[in-house]
Design a protein around this motif. Structure first.
Motif, short mmCIF file in Angstrom:
data_model
loop_
_atom_site.label_atom_id
_atom_site.label_comp_id
_atom_site.label_asym_id
_atom_site.label_seq_id
_atom_site.Cartn_x
_atom_site.Cartn_y
_atom_site.Cartn_z
N LEU A 1 -16.13 4.78 20.75
CA LEU A 1 -16.75 5.66 19.75
C LEU A 1 -17.96 4.99 19.09
CD1 LEU A 1 -13.60 7.21 18.04
CD2 LEU A 1 -15.23 8.39 19.52
N GLY A 2 -18.01 3.69 19.16
CA GLY A 2 -19.16 2.97 18.60
C GLY A 2 -20.48 3.35 19.25
N TYR A 3 -20.45 3.83 20.48
CA TYR A 3 -21.68 4.26 21.15
C TYR A 3 -22.27 5.51 20.51
CZ TYR A 3 -20.63 1.04 25.02
OH TYR A 3 -20.36 -0.08 25.78
N ILE A 4 -21.43 6.33 19.88
CA ILE A 4 -21.92 7.57 19.27
C ILE A 4 -21.69 7.57 17.76
CG2 ILE A 4 -21.78 8.99 21.35
CD1 ILE A 4 -19.02 10.02 20.25
N ASP A 5 -21.77 6.38 17.18
CA ASP A 5 -21.64 6.21 15.74
C ASP A 5 -23.05 6.02 15.18
OD1 ASP A 5 -21.19 5.24 13.14
OD2 ASP A 5 -19.33 4.22 13.74
N ILE A 6 -23.46 6.94 14.30
CA ILE A 6 -24.86 6.89 13.85
C ILE A 6 -25.16 5.67 13.00
CG2 ILE A 6 -25.24 9.37 14.06
CD1 ILE A 6 -24.91 9.54 10.98
N GLN A 7 -24.15 5.00 12.45
CA GLN A 7 -24.44 3.77 11.70
C GLN A 7 -24.96 2.69 12.64
OE1 GLN A 7 -21.38 1.21 10.16
NE2 GLN A 7 -19.80 2.19 11.41
N ASN A 8 -24.66 2.78 13.92
CA ASN A 8 -25.15 1.81 14.89
C ASN A 8 -26.53 2.16 15.42
OD1 ASN A 8 -22.75 0.37 14.65
ND2 ASN A 8 -21.76 1.45 16.34
N LEU A 9 -26.91 3.42 15.33
CA LEU A 9 -28.22 3.87 15.80
C LEU A 9 -29.31 3.72 14.75
CD1 LEU A 9 -27.83 7.26 17.77
CD2 LEU A 9 -29.03 5.21 18.55
N CYS A 10 -28.95 3.85 13.48
CA CYS A 10 -29.95 4.11 12.45
C CYS A 10 -30.91 2.96 12.18
CB CYS A 10 -29.27 4.55 11.16
SG CYS A 10 -28.28 3.25 10.39
N THR A 11 -30.61 1.77 12.66
CA THR A 11 -31.55 0.66 12.44
C THR A 11 -32.85 0.86 13.20
OG1 THR A 11 -30.52 -0.59 14.27
CG2 THR A 11 -29.70 -1.01 12.03
#
Length: 323
Positions: free
Chosen positions: A249-259
């Motif tokens: 699920l980490g691949y589609i977690d926006i907290q990981n994308l937002c940087t």
């Protein structure tokens, strides 16, 4: 102050609990290359809805996995110069909304494109083996396959492709494009701005799809996130694969994308939101590296936030109308 989650001072320092996969950046660079290799086969079909000052179209393009994606697209008539554009994203299970609801922005001189998320209530295709909408379950769709099959991967890419399609239109000033939405739409706003660094402004209201493990630990998987609850009860009742599931699920977690975001971000959060917990929203906001502003509503949850529409309009005017 009402309390549902952490105290506000702790929220301001919170950085999330869900894992970020080690190959996360490579995963999304590969995904973007897949999207960019697609011939979108853009179609603009005049809509039956008409207006004296706006041209209205059903916009179709081909997205990843061959899905035919739909958006409502409106542009001002009698244009004399390139116009700013606004990308709109809807809430979970919904659709692009009424034509009428977008006319105020078009009257102000903006082009507007509102996406139908694949497999939900609108006209976009879900090519995952079924025809028509699937109502919900999109977070876990593909979780037992390769991470490249996660449905929200494809939906995030649809937002980026919509941005690129709209930016390619001759009437659009590609340097003045905003994204906006609430709940799922707030998450897709963050995803779009993350994947398309040219986006200038992101207006995100109580974003969904963040910090899944925190949602689970708070026992708040009964509403928007209830598919996580049902997944474990039916597919992994003893949680033998819990670590694997949250890792994927980490691949589609926006907290990981937002940087990755370069846009100015305005985020709205209600501190008694029992659908998208405040801490999950702060996990996103606290990681954003671009210019940002967090507007807090202490007594509100996942509902209409007073004055937020007016503030969004103010930000659109201030930022998109700068040359």
């Amino acid at each position: 102050m009402p309390a549902l989650d952490m105290p506000l001072e702790e929220l301001k320092c919170y950085n999330g609990k869900s894992p970020k996969p080690q190959d996360f950046d490579t995963y999304w660079e590969k995904a973007l290359k897949e999207m960019q290799a697609i011939d979108p086969q853009i179609e603009l079909i005049p809509a039956p809805f008409t207006c004296d000052f706006a041209e209205c179209f059903d916009l179709y393009f081909i997205g990843v996995k061959g899905a035919r994606i739909h958006a409502k697209y409106l542009r001002p008539k009698n244009r004399k110069q390139k116009a700013p554009a606004i990308l709109q994203f809807h809430g979970y299970k919904g659709d692009a909304g009424a034509w009428y609801s977008k006319l105020g922005l078009v009257a102000e001189g903006y082009c507007v494109a509102a996406l139908d998320c694949r497999g939900q209530a609108g006209k976009s295709e879900d090519v995952g083996g079924v025809t028509g909408g699937t109502v919900m379950g999109h977070i876990i769709r593909g979780i037992e396959d390769d991470p490249q099959e996660l449905l929200f991967r494809h939906i995030f890419l649809d937002t980026a492709q919509l941005a690129q399609v709209v930016m390619s239109f001759e009437e659009v000033d590609e340097t003045r494009v905003a994204a906006m939405g609430s709940s799922q739409g707030g998450a897709l706003t963050i995803a779009c701005a993350s994947l398309v660094p040219e986006i200038k402004l992101a207006l995100s209201t109580y974003p969904f799809l963040a910090d899944y493990k925190r949602v689970w630990e708070m026992d708040m998987t009964r509403r928007a996130y209830e598919e996580l609850h049902y997944y474990f009860r039916t597919r992994d009742p003893r949680h033998e694969r819990e670590e694997e599931i949250f890792y994927k699920l980490g691949y589609i977690d926006i907290q990981n994308l937002c940087t990755r975001i370069k846009a100015k971000v305005i985020m709205y959060t209600g501190l008694i939101d029992d659908i998208c917990p405040p801490s999950t929203q702060f996990a996103v906001y606290n990681k954003i590296l671009s210019k940002k502003e967090h507007i807090i509503y202490p007594d509100f949850g996942h509902e209409y936030l007073p004055d937020s529409d007016d503030m969004n309009f103010k930000y659109l005017k201030e930022i998109l109308e700068k040359k």
